[in-house]
Write a protein that holds these residues in place. Sequence first.
Motif, PDB file in Angstrom:
ATOM      1  N   THR A 121      56.990 -36.273  26.121  1.00 18.95           N
ATOM      2  CA  THR A 121      57.441 -36.789  27.410  1.00 18.95           C
ATOM      3  C   THR A 121      58.255 -38.055  27.161  1.00 18.95           C
ATOM      4  O   THR A 121      57.758 -38.998  26.546  1.00 18.95           O
ATOM      5  CB  THR A 121      56.241 -37.114  28.322  1.00 18.95           C
ATOM      6  N   HIS A 142      60.582 -36.735  31.537  1.00 17.38           N
ATOM      7  CA  HIS A 142      61.019 -35.380  31.201  1.00 17.38           C
ATOM      8  C   HIS A 142      60.266 -34.876  29.978  1.00 17.38           C
ATOM      9  O   HIS A 142      60.146 -35.582  28.978  1.00 17.38           O
ATOM     10  CB  HIS A 142      62.529 -35.355  30.931  1.00 17.38           C
ATOM     11  N   ARG A 143      59.777 -33.652  30.060  1.00 11.67           N
ATOM     12  CA  ARG A 143      59.019 -33.058  28.949  1.00 11.67           C
ATOM     13  C   ARG A 143      59.896 -32.050  28.219  1.00 11.67           C
ATOM     14  O   ARG A 143      60.485 -31.177  28.852  1.00 11.67           O
ATOM     15  CB  ARG A 143      57.750 -32.393  29.474  1.00 11.67           C
ATOM     16  N   THR A 144      59.982 -32.205  26.900  1.00 11.72           N
ATOM     17  CA  THR A 144      60.751 -31.269  26.074  1.00 11.72           C
ATOM     18  C   THR A 144      59.947 -30.936  24.827  1.00 11.72           C
ATOM     19  O   THR A 144      59.144 -31.746  24.350  1.00 11.72           O
ATOM     20  CB  THR A 144      62.106 -31.859  25.643  1.00 11.72           C
ATOM     21  N   GLU A 145      60.165 -29.746  24.313  1.00 13.19           N
ATOM     22  CA  GLU A 145      59.515 -29.343  23.069  1.00 13.19           C
ATOM     23  C   GLU A 145      60.420 -29.754  21.908  1.00 13.19           C
ATOM     24  O   GLU A 145      61.627 -29.476  21.932  1.00 13.19           O
ATOM     25  CB  GLU A 145      59.277 -27.835  23.049  1.00 13.19           C
ATOM     26  N   VAL A 181      55.258 -30.806  22.603  1.00 13.77           N
ATOM     27  CA  VAL A 181      55.877 -31.268  23.841  1.00 13.77           C
ATOM     28  C   VAL A 181      55.814 -32.788  23.854  1.00 13.77           C
ATOM     29  O   VAL A 181      54.760 -33.389  23.621  1.00 13.77           O
ATOM     30  CB  VAL A 181      55.168 -30.673  25.077  1.00 13.77           C
TER      31      VAL A 181
END
Length: 160
Positions: A89, A94-97, A87
């Motif tokens: 940031t 915004h947090r995305t994998e 993950v």
Amino acid sequence: MTDPITPSPLVPCPLVLGWRERLALPQLGIVQLKAKLDTGARSSALHVETLDSFLRDGAVWLRFTVRAGRRPADAVRCEARALDRRVVTDTGGHRTERWFIRSEILLAGRRFEADINLTDRRHMLFPMLLGRSALHGRFAVDPARAYTQPRLPLAAPDHP
């Protein structure tokens, strides 16, 4: 008593680079790529236009396309073993994998490995962001400087 500004002869000084530089990713066949050196970002990121995962010898590999320049002919098809998914940031919170790979980087005449996440950076000015994990202990960044190193020779890549 030693002056805190004078470097110790026992500790090598990191090379000072500008906030933007050209680098190569020889294992991926990328002989030159513009990168932003960003001490505010923990991880490094590479813009990919396509990204697919597949199995090879029981391990997850990634196949992706990197546009090393502005022309369609500058697209480089790459493959690398997946390191993991983490993950991340972004600057907007915004947090995305994202998928990560480990690849060799050639910058300022130095070769080193770094973890790089693969993501869509099409709206960013630079296709690669080199974060502080890759910079630490190797380079210092002077935000008043840019492109301190000569252009890389457009030689054949080190990969098959």
